[in-house]
Motif scaffolding. Structure first.
Motif, short mmCIF file in Angstrom:
data_model
loop_
_atom_site.label_atom_id
_atom_site.label_comp_id
_atom_site.label_asym_id
_atom_site.label_seq_id
_atom_site.Cartn_x
_atom_site.Cartn_y
_atom_site.Cartn_z
N GLU A 214 0.83 -1.21 0.00
CA GLU A 214 0.00 0.00 0.00
C GLU A 214 0.86 1.26 0.00
O GLU A 214 0.57 2.23 -0.70
CB GLU A 214 -0.93 0.00 1.22
CG GLU A 214 -1.86 1.20 1.30
CD GLU A 214 -2.78 1.34 0.10
OE1 GLU A 214 -3.32 2.46 -0.09
OE2 GLU A 214 -2.98 0.36 -0.64
N PHE A 215 1.95 1.25 0.80
CA PHE A 215 2.87 2.38 0.79
C PHE A 215 3.45 2.57 -0.61
O PHE A 215 3.47 3.69 -1.14
CB PHE A 215 4.00 2.17 1.80
CG PHE A 215 4.96 3.33 1.87
CD1 PHE A 215 4.91 4.23 2.93
CD2 PHE A 215 5.92 3.54 0.88
CE1 PHE A 215 5.79 5.31 3.00
CE2 PHE A 215 6.80 4.62 0.93
CZ PHE A 215 6.73 5.50 1.99
N ARG A 216 3.92 1.48 -1.20
CA ARG A 216 4.55 1.58 -2.51
C ARG A 216 3.56 2.11 -3.55
O ARG A 216 3.93 2.93 -4.41
CB ARG A 216 5.10 0.21 -2.94
CG ARG A 216 6.22 -0.30 -2.02
CD ARG A 216 6.97 -1.46 -2.63
NE ARG A 216 6.15 -2.63 -2.87
CZ ARG A 216 5.95 -3.61 -1.99
NH1 ARG A 216 6.49 -3.54 -0.78
NH2 ARG A 216 5.20 -4.66 -2.31
N ARG A 217 2.31 1.66 -3.48
CA ARG A 217 1.31 2.14 -4.43
C ARG A 217 1.11 3.65 -4.30
O ARG A 217 1.12 4.38 -5.30
CB ARG A 217 -0.02 1.41 -4.20
CG ARG A 217 -1.11 1.80 -5.19
CD ARG A 217 -2.45 1.18 -4.80
NE ARG A 217 -2.97 1.73 -3.55
CZ ARG A 217 -3.58 2.92 -3.47
NH1 ARG A 217 -3.72 3.67 -4.55
NH2 ARG A 217 -4.04 3.34 -2.31
N GLN A 218 0.96 4.11 -3.07
CA GLN A 218 0.70 5.54 -2.86
C GLN A 218 1.94 6.38 -3.17
O GLN A 218 1.82 7.50 -3.68
CB GLN A 218 0.24 5.78 -1.42
CG GLN A 218 -1.11 5.17 -1.12
CD GLN A 218 -1.70 5.70 0.17
OE1 GLN A 218 -1.74 6.91 0.40
NE2 GLN A 218 -2.17 4.80 1.03
N TRP A 219 3.13 5.83 -2.88
CA TRP A 219 4.36 6.58 -3.16
C TRP A 219 4.58 6.69 -4.67
O TRP A 219 5.03 7.72 -5.16
CB TRP A 219 5.54 5.90 -2.48
CG TRP A 219 6.70 6.82 -2.19
CD1 TRP A 219 7.97 6.72 -2.66
CD2 TRP A 219 6.71 7.97 -1.33
NE1 TRP A 219 8.76 7.72 -2.16
CE2 TRP A 219 8.01 8.50 -1.35
CE3 TRP A 219 5.73 8.60 -0.56
CZ2 TRP A 219 8.36 9.64 -0.61
CZ3 TRP A 219 6.08 9.74 0.17
CH2 TRP A 219 7.37 10.25 0.13
N LEU A 220 4.24 5.65 -5.42
CA LEU A 220 4.33 5.72 -6.88
C LEU A 220 3.31 6.71 -7.44
O LEU A 220 3.60 7.43 -8.41
CB LEU A 220 4.09 4.33 -7.49
CG LEU A 220 5.26 3.34 -7.39
CD1 LEU A 220 4.81 1.95 -7.82
CD2 LEU A 220 6.44 3.81 -8.25
N GLU A 221 2.12 6.76 -6.85
CA GLU A 221 1.12 7.74 -7.29
C GLU A 221 1.59 9.17 -7.00
O GLU A 221 1.38 10.08 -7.82
CB GLU A 221 -0.21 7.47 -6.59
CG GLU A 221 -0.94 6.23 -7.10
CD GLU A 221 -2.29 6.05 -6.44
OE1 GLU A 221 -2.63 6.87 -5.55
OE2 GLU A 221 -3.00 5.10 -6.79
N PHE A 222 2.22 9.35 -5.85
CA PHE A 222 2.77 10.67 -5.50
C PHE A 222 3.83 11.08 -6.52
O PHE A 222 3.83 12.21 -7.01
CB PHE A 222 3.36 10.60 -4.09
CG PHE A 222 3.99 11.89 -3.61
CD1 PHE A 222 3.34 13.11 -3.77
CD2 PHE A 222 5.22 11.86 -2.98
CE1 PHE A 222 3.92 14.29 -3.31
CE2 PHE A 222 5.82 13.04 -2.53
CZ PHE A 222 5.16 14.25 -2.69
N ARG A 223 4.68 10.15 -6.87
CA ARG A 223 5.71 10.43 -7.89
C ARG A 223 5.07 10.77 -9.23
O ARG A 223 5.46 11.74 -9.89
CB ARG A 223 6.63 9.21 -8.04
CG ARG A 223 7.67 9.33 -9.14
CD ARG A 223 8.46 8.03 -9.28
NE ARG A 223 9.41 8.10 -10.37
CZ ARG A 223 9.11 7.87 -11.64
NH1 ARG A 223 7.86 7.53 -11.97
NH2 ARG A 223 10.02 7.95 -12.58
N LYS A 224 4.06 10.00 -9.63
CA LYS A 224 3.41 10.23 -10.92
C LYS A 224 2.75 11.60 -10.97
O LYS A 224 2.69 12.25 -12.03
CB LYS A 224 2.38 9.13 -11.19
CG LYS A 224 1.72 9.24 -12.57
CD LYS A 224 0.81 8.05 -12.84
CE LYS A 224 0.13 8.17 -14.20
NZ LYS A 224 1.09 8.24 -15.31
#
Length: 226
Positions: A155-165
């Motif tokens: 879940e962290f990785r998903r949200q961190w990738l969305e933040f990057r995008k």
């Protein structure tokens, strides 16, 4: 007075004028950043409060999410001519003192070509998360892999990738584009007594907004894991 002397005087005057406007703009950026973060400029601080962290002279102080917060700047070239020749590596850091000790130390940073941008501070052992999309653009290092992966979970990785995008929604997924977006992304460091999120550049409203958003996201995700 010779023409050479007049030319030298003109260059000195022009340099002083340019220096004035640079300082004025730099100071404006600091104030805009402080306003964005809801902090005050720490103009009276010229030395680090913690001798073990000599580079951390506070530019701003305040409170975020109920925790003492400070902003400091590293990587300016200073007066060393050798450093002035290098690519400027200024970083703005937002540090929050934790109310409770974090269970693990870790660093999560965007991957950049080391030949062009150098390497960061000495790292802990690198841990692969097994998430290919995440591991292509971020590197996790820690001294406790099991606990770090509990925090940096799916879940962290998903949200961190969305933040990057969100930094460049239209960016393509090729090597050059990934590097360009990662230059905009920050580095997260979790220590026992604090959390530090930093990104390239000197303080201004845009940099401060990014740091505030990144820290808010990390704290929200970590809160759910307690």
């Amino acid at each position: 007075m010779s023409n050479d002397q007049i030319a030298i005087i003109l260059l000195i005057v022009l340099g002083m004028i340019a220096s004035y406007f640079i300082r004025k703009r730099f100071g404006k950026g600091h104030q805009e950043a402080a306003d964005e973060l809801g902090m005050r400029l720490a103009e009276e601080e010229t030395k680090p409060r913690n001798p073990a962290r000599p580079e951390e002279v506070a530019l701003m102080r305040g409170e975020m999410n109920g925790m003492p917060a400070m902003v400091f700047l590293t990587g300016l070239p200073g007066n060393n001519p050798k450093k002035r020749k290098r690519m400027l590596k200024a970083r703005t850091h937002l540090a929050l003192e934790s109310r409770e000790q974090f269970p693990v130390g870790l660093m999560l940073e965007p991957i950049l070509p080391e030949a062009l941008y150098g390497s960061s501070e000495a790292k802990m052992p690198v841990v692969v998360t097994g998430d290919d999309a995440f591991d292509r653009v971020f590197q996790l290092s820690t001294d406790n892999a099991a606990e770090a992966l509990r925090l940096i979970d799916g879940e962290f990785r998903r949200q961190w990738l969305e933040f990057r995008k969100s930094l460049a929604p239209q960016a393509r997924d090729d090597t050059m584009s990934r590097t360009a977006v990662n230059l905009l992304m920050g580095r997260l460091v979790v220590e026992p007594d604090r959390l530090v999120y930093s990104r390239r550049g000197t303080p201004d409203r845009k940099v401060a907004g990014h740091l505030k958003s990144g820290v808010a996201l990390v704290l929200e995700i970590f809160k759910e894991k307690k």
